[in-house]
Design an enzyme around this catalytic site. Structure first.
Site, PDB file in Angstrom:
ATOM      1  N   ASP A  32       0.851  -1.193   0.000  1.00  0.00           N
ATOM      2  CA  ASP A  32       0.000   0.000   0.000  1.00  0.00           C
ATOM      3  C   ASP A  32       0.886   1.241   0.000  1.00  0.00           C
ATOM      4  O   ASP A  32       1.867   1.311   0.739  1.00  0.00           O
ATOM      5  CB  ASP A  32      -0.898  -0.022   1.246  1.00  0.00           C
ATOM      6  CG  ASP A  32      -1.834   1.177   1.310  1.00  0.00           C
ATOM      7  OD1 ASP A  32      -2.972   1.053   0.849  1.00  0.00           O
ATOM      8  OD2 ASP A  32      -1.413   2.224   1.833  1.00  0.00           O
ATOM      9  N   GLU A  78      -4.705   2.416  -4.061  1.00  0.00           N
ATOM     10  CA  GLU A  78      -3.249   2.459  -3.960  1.00  0.00           C
ATOM     11  C   GLU A  78      -2.672   1.145  -3.449  1.00  0.00           C
ATOM     12  O   GLU A  78      -1.538   1.098  -2.974  1.00  0.00           O
ATOM     13  CB  GLU A  78      -2.815   3.607  -3.047  1.00  0.00           C
ATOM     14  CG  GLU A  78      -3.227   3.471  -1.585  1.00  0.00           C
ATOM     15  CD  GLU A  78      -4.595   4.064  -1.276  1.00  0.00           C
ATOM     16  OE1 GLU A  78      -4.802   4.483  -0.129  1.00  0.00           O
ATOM     17  OE2 GLU A  78      -5.452   4.106  -2.182  1.00  0.00           O
TER      18      GLU A  78
END
Length: 297
Positions: free
Chosen positions: A175, A218
């Protein structure tokens, strides 16, 4: 027999640049432009250590100041080679094999150096994979990686293969830290550039047998075949370090991001859902531990 040496040097398979003793770039061939994204007119006259290629080793340690193979070759005249990561103009990391050689004048004095570099990112294989995924609607259009649908399908295949043949694998869940802040401060266009740079670095650290894709937002997932815990940790730490040591330049500003990673090996009781949930929980442990770190379990 007349030979067009310049055309040969421009189009050899490797990137090539020449520098003087101060490491100011005096020549940059067309393949160097292709591999790095920098045109000749953007770099000739600048020093290679001045925030252009920003070479690092696989641990993310800078080579441009004090550990540069080309600088050492200019100093002692010895030939050197090394596997390093350069930074593409777009911000992602590219693995290259570099070979440094001294340049001499007619009297034998060292007047500079030459560096050949070969792209090790298996770009042809990546291009082939992108084309395959695009045809099957399994491509994430922003990052040119496998999308979540394809990752989920591959996870189910790996679980079935493990149950039938005992073929082990591991996954990493990654992430981008504080990504919302990037979008808020710089806009979604820059946010997309960040995602593309992180994605390309992620793919360029992978083996041909690994699958890297975008899970959503993301978040990214990598599925690594035939890997043990040490190999999984090494792969996760490598991409974390390379992202940390990279940057994106936007309107005169230098933007840096980091990633947090969770990684785990498949166990005999795992399903596709359970291994993803475990990796996700390890990812959030990395977040809780301050971000920009890897948690393997």
């Amino acid at each position: 027999m007349d030979i067009d040496y310049k055309a040969l040097i421009e189009n050899i398979f490797d990137g090539l640049y020449l520098v003087d003793k101060d490491r100011s770039i005096i020549y940059w061939n067309q393949v160097a432009e292709t591999i790095t994204g920098y045109r000749s007119e953007e770099v000739v006259g600048r020093r290679c250590r001045d925030n252009i290629l920003v070479h690092v080793d696989e641990d993310g340690q800078s080579l441009c100041h004090g550990r540069c193979p080309l600088q050492a070759t200019i100093q002692d005249g010895a030939f050197r080679d090394a596997e390093v990561y350069l930074q593409h103009k777009d911000g992602h990391r590219v693995p290259v094999w570099v070979r440094a050689a001294p340049l001499h004048d007619t009297e034998g004095n060292i007047i500079g150096g030459a560096e050949l570099f070969t792209d090790l990112s298996a770009s042809n294989a990546i291009t082939t994979k992108v084309n395959e995924l695009e045809k099957l609607s399994f491509l994430d259009s922003t990052t040119q990686m496998a999308n979540r649908r394809y990752l989920e399908m591959e996870l189910h295949n790996r679980i079935a293969e493990k149950n039938r043949y005992g073929a082990g694998f591991g996954i990493v869940f990654m992430d981008v830290d504080f990504f919302k802040r990037v979008n808020d401060d710089y806009g979604h266009d820059v946010g997309d550039r960040v995602l593309k740079a992180v994605a390309r670095t992620f793919m360029n650290t992978a083996r041909p047998s690994d699958l890297m894709g975008r899970w959503g937002g993301e978040e990214f997932v990598g599925i690594l075949k035939r890997v043990n815990e040490e190999g999984l940790r090494s792969a996760a730490e490598r991409v974390r370090s390379l992202v940390e040591k990279s940057n994106i330049r936007e309107n005169g500003l230098t933007l840096k991001v980091t990633v947090s990673i969770g990684g785990t090996l498949a166990n005999p009781r795992d399903t596709a859902d359970s291994i993803i949930k475990r990796a996700d929980s390890l990812l959030y442990r990395s977040k809780e531990n301050g971000r920009n770190c890897c948690t393997i379990g």
